[in-house]
Scaffold this motif. Structure first.
Motif, mmCIF file in Angstrom:
data_model
loop_
_atom_site.group_PDB
_atom_site.id
_atom_site.type_symbol
_atom_site.label_atom_id
_atom_site.label_comp_id
_atom_site.label_asym_id
_atom_site.label_seq_id
_atom_site.Cartn_x
_atom_site.Cartn_y
_atom_site.Cartn_z
ATOM 1 N N PRO A 92 0.814 -1.226 0.000
ATOM 2 C CA PRO A 92 0.000 0.000 0.000
ATOM 3 C C PRO A 92 0.849 1.278 0.000
ATOM 4 N N ILE A 93 1.995 1.239 0.688
ATOM 5 C CA ILE A 93 2.896 2.391 0.700
ATOM 6 C C ILE A 93 3.469 2.620 -0.696
ATOM 7 N N LEU A 94 3.866 1.532 -1.362
ATOM 8 C CA LEU A 94 4.379 1.647 -2.728
ATOM 9 C C LEU A 94 3.320 2.239 -3.664
ATOM 10 N N ASN A 95 2.108 1.749 -3.533
ATOM 11 C CA ASN A 95 1.030 2.269 -4.382
ATOM 12 C C ASN A 95 0.795 3.757 -4.129
ATOM 13 N N GLU A 96 0.837 4.158 -2.862
ATOM 14 C CA GLU A 96 0.632 5.563 -2.528
ATOM 15 C C GLU A 96 1.766 6.426 -3.078
ATOM 16 N N LEU A 97 3.004 5.955 -2.951
ATOM 17 C CA LEU A 97 4.135 6.722 -3.470
ATOM 18 C C LEU A 97 4.066 6.845 -4.984
ATOM 19 N N ALA A 98 3.686 5.757 -5.656
ATOM 20 C CA ALA A 98 3.560 5.796 -7.112
ATOM 21 C C ALA A 98 2.472 6.774 -7.537
ATOM 22 N N ASP A 121 9.123 19.773 -9.263
ATOM 23 C CA ASP A 121 8.691 19.336 -7.925
ATOM 24 C C ASP A 121 9.653 18.345 -7.279
ATOM 25 N N ARG A 122 10.943 18.569 -7.448
ATOM 26 C CA ARG A 122 11.935 17.660 -6.868
ATOM 27 C C ARG A 122 11.773 17.562 -5.353
ATOM 28 N N GLU A 123 11.685 18.687 -4.668
ATOM 29 C CA GLU A 123 11.612 18.664 -3.206
ATOM 30 C C GLU A 123 10.327 18.005 -2.713
ATOM 31 N N LEU A 124 9.251 18.141 -3.470
ATOM 32 C CA LEU A 124 8.005 17.479 -3.085
ATOM 33 C C LEU A 124 8.166 15.964 -3.179
ATOM 34 N N LYS A 125 8.838 15.494 -4.227
ATOM 35 C CA LYS A 125 9.070 14.048 -4.370
ATOM 36 C C LYS A 125 9.961 13.549 -3.229
ATOM 37 N N VAL A 126 10.988 14.314 -2.885
ATOM 38 C CA VAL A 126 11.862 13.946 -1.773
ATOM 39 C C VAL A 126 11.050 13.823 -0.485
ATOM 40 N N ALA A 127 10.173 14.793 -0.256
ATOM 41 C CA ALA A 127 9.350 14.769 0.961
ATOM 42 C C ALA A 127 8.442 13.544 0.988
ATOM 43 N N HIS A 128 7.852 13.200 -0.163
ATOM 44 C CA HIS A 128 6.988 12.017 -0.227
ATOM 45 C C HIS A 128 7.769 10.755 0.133
ATOM 46 N N VAL A 129 8.953 10.608 -0.438
ATOM 47 C CA VAL A 129 9.760 9.410 -0.189
ATOM 48 C C VAL A 129 10.131 9.319 1.291
ATOM 49 N N LYS A 130 10.611 10.414 1.861
ATOM 50 C CA LYS A 130 11.037 10.402 3.259
ATOM 51 C C LYS A 130 9.860 10.154 4.199
ATOM 52 N N ASN A 131 8.749 10.813 3.950
ATOM 53 C CA ASN A 131 7.591 10.674 4.832
ATOM 54 C C ASN A 131 7.009 9.264 4.795
ATOM 55 N N LEU A 132 6.920 8.694 3.591
ATOM 56 C CA LEU A 132 6.348 7.355 3.480
ATOM 57 C C LEU A 132 7.322 6.297 3.994
ATOM 58 N N ALA A 133 8.619 6.521 3.851
ATOM 59 C CA ALA A 133 9.602 5.597 4.434
ATOM 60 C C ALA A 133 9.499 5.628 5.956
ATOM 61 N N ALA A 134 9.314 6.821 6.519
ATOM 62 C CA ALA A 134 9.167 6.949 7.967
ATOM 63 C C ALA A 134 7.877 6.281 8.442
ATOM 64 N N ARG A 135 6.806 6.431 7.675
ATOM 65 C CA ARG A 135 5.542 5.777 8.054
ATOM 66 C C ARG A 135 5.686 4.265 8.023
ATOM 67 N N LEU A 136 6.322 3.755 6.967
ATOM 68 C CA LEU A 136 6.531 2.312 6.864
ATOM 69 C C LEU A 136 7.419 1.816 8.002
ATOM 70 N N SER A 137 8.409 2.600 8.380
ATOM 71 C CA SER A 137 9.275 2.233 9.504
ATOM 72 C C SER A 137 8.460 2.060 10.785
ATOM 73 N N ARG A 138 7.541 2.991 11.036
ATOM 74 C CA ARG A 138 6.714 2.914 12.245
ATOM 75 C C ARG A 138 5.801 1.688 12.220
ATOM 76 N N ILE A 139 5.234 1.418 11.062
ATOM 77 C CA ILE A 139 4.341 0.265 10.931
ATOM 78 C C ILE A 139 5.105 -1.035 11.200
ATOM 79 N N LEU A 140 6.292 -1.143 10.629
ATOM 80 C CA LEU A 140 7.093 -2.354 10.798
ATOM 81 C C LEU A 140 7.563 -2.501 12.243
ATOM 82 N N GLU A 141 7.928 -1.396 12.861
ATOM 83 C CA GLU A 141 8.376 -1.443 14.251
ATOM 84 C C GLU A 141 7.263 -1.955 15.158
#
Length: 268
Positions: A96-102, A237-257
């Motif tokens: 679901p995170i991959l789908n959201e990022l895409a 929108d480079r910085e927006l893409k960077v923010a999406h990647v970082k935010n969703l990686a952090a969310r996935l980290s919390r879910i996995l933890e």
């Protein structure tokens, strides 16, 4: 003449008692005392404490607090369980995170994992174009050129990084960095910013943005990455893409933890 009493034969294997202790301790995530463990295993308190002290010395268990009299499973054991886990459970959670990022970036996205000394893609959401062959699951990502690999490698210890990068490296394109000191500088940047880039370093005209998936107490093994043409990733929108990647990686980290914390008892 009276016969001497038979000596009781102990059939318990040397490590069995330690394993049984770990099984008990795993059932008490809030901690359990040596005396309680001793009672459950029919052991003297001193013996139980000695055995648990041995487990603590090798970081398989640890005190629940600095001066507490209770023990819980240690981070070393948790790391072993996490490192040896199948990718299937992570893929199910991460899709679901991959789908959201895409959807947010309009680009191909994938999860990468460190396996031994190499990084490989393990799942992707990608458009039907030439990128499919580039990030097909199982594809090895160059550790010195791929953003997803850099995002993982930056958080390994110095000896491991040297093993992977301090050797002759392939010059894929004119933008590929192969000098060890330059690569160390880039990994330092990744640690500082929490994001890694590839700008035409492994395939001409293509790039990537990646962030590590970091779980407290665990070795960094995974990263989340978006990839596409340099123009699509970096010109708008480079910085927006960077923010999406970082935010969703952090969310996935919390879910996995949270999942690892819940499942640790069952896993042991």
């Amino acid at each position: 003449m009276a016969k001497a009493p038979k000596t009781k034969v102990t059939t318990e294997k040397p490590l069995e008692r330690y394993v049984r202790m770990l099984e008990i301790i795993a059932g008490f995530p809030g901690g359990i005392s040596p005396s309680t463990v001793g009672e459950m295993l029919d052991l003297p308190k001193a013996s139980a404490y000695r055995l648990m002290r041995s487990l603590a010395d090798v970081e398989l268990i640890e005190h629940t607090a600095p001066r507490a009299a209770t023990f819980k499973l240690g981070q070393r054991l948790e790391r072993l369980l996490f490192s040896g886990a199948s990718d299937a459970w992570l893929i199910a959670i991460a899709r679901p995170i991959l789908n959201e990022l895409a959807e947010r970036t309009g680009q191909a996205c994938f999860i990468a994992r460190l396996v031994g000394t190499s990084v490989r893609s393990i799942d992707m959401v990608a458009p039907d174009n030439q990128l499919r062959a580039y990030i097909v699951p199982g594809h090895e990502i160059p550790s010195h050129a791929g953003a997803s690999a850099k995002a993982i490698l930056a958080f390994q210890d110095a000896a491991f990084i040297a093993t992977v990068l301090d050797r002759p490296l392939v010059q894929f394109t004119s933008a590929t960095k192969t000098e060890f000191t330059k690569l160390l500088e880039e990994l330092q940047f990744v640690r500082k910013t929490g994001v890694a880039y590839c700008v035409g370093e492994d395939v001409d005209g293509f790039g990537a943005i990646a962030a590590p998936i970091q779980i407290k107490g665990q070795r960094t093994l995974y990263s989340l990455c978006v990839t596409g043409t340099n123009h699509a990733l970096f010109d708008n929108d480079r910085e927006l893409k960077v923010a999406h990647v970082k935010n969703l990686a952090a969310r996935l980290s919390r879910i996995l933890e949270e999942k690892i914390s819940r499942d640790l008892k069952v896993a042991v």
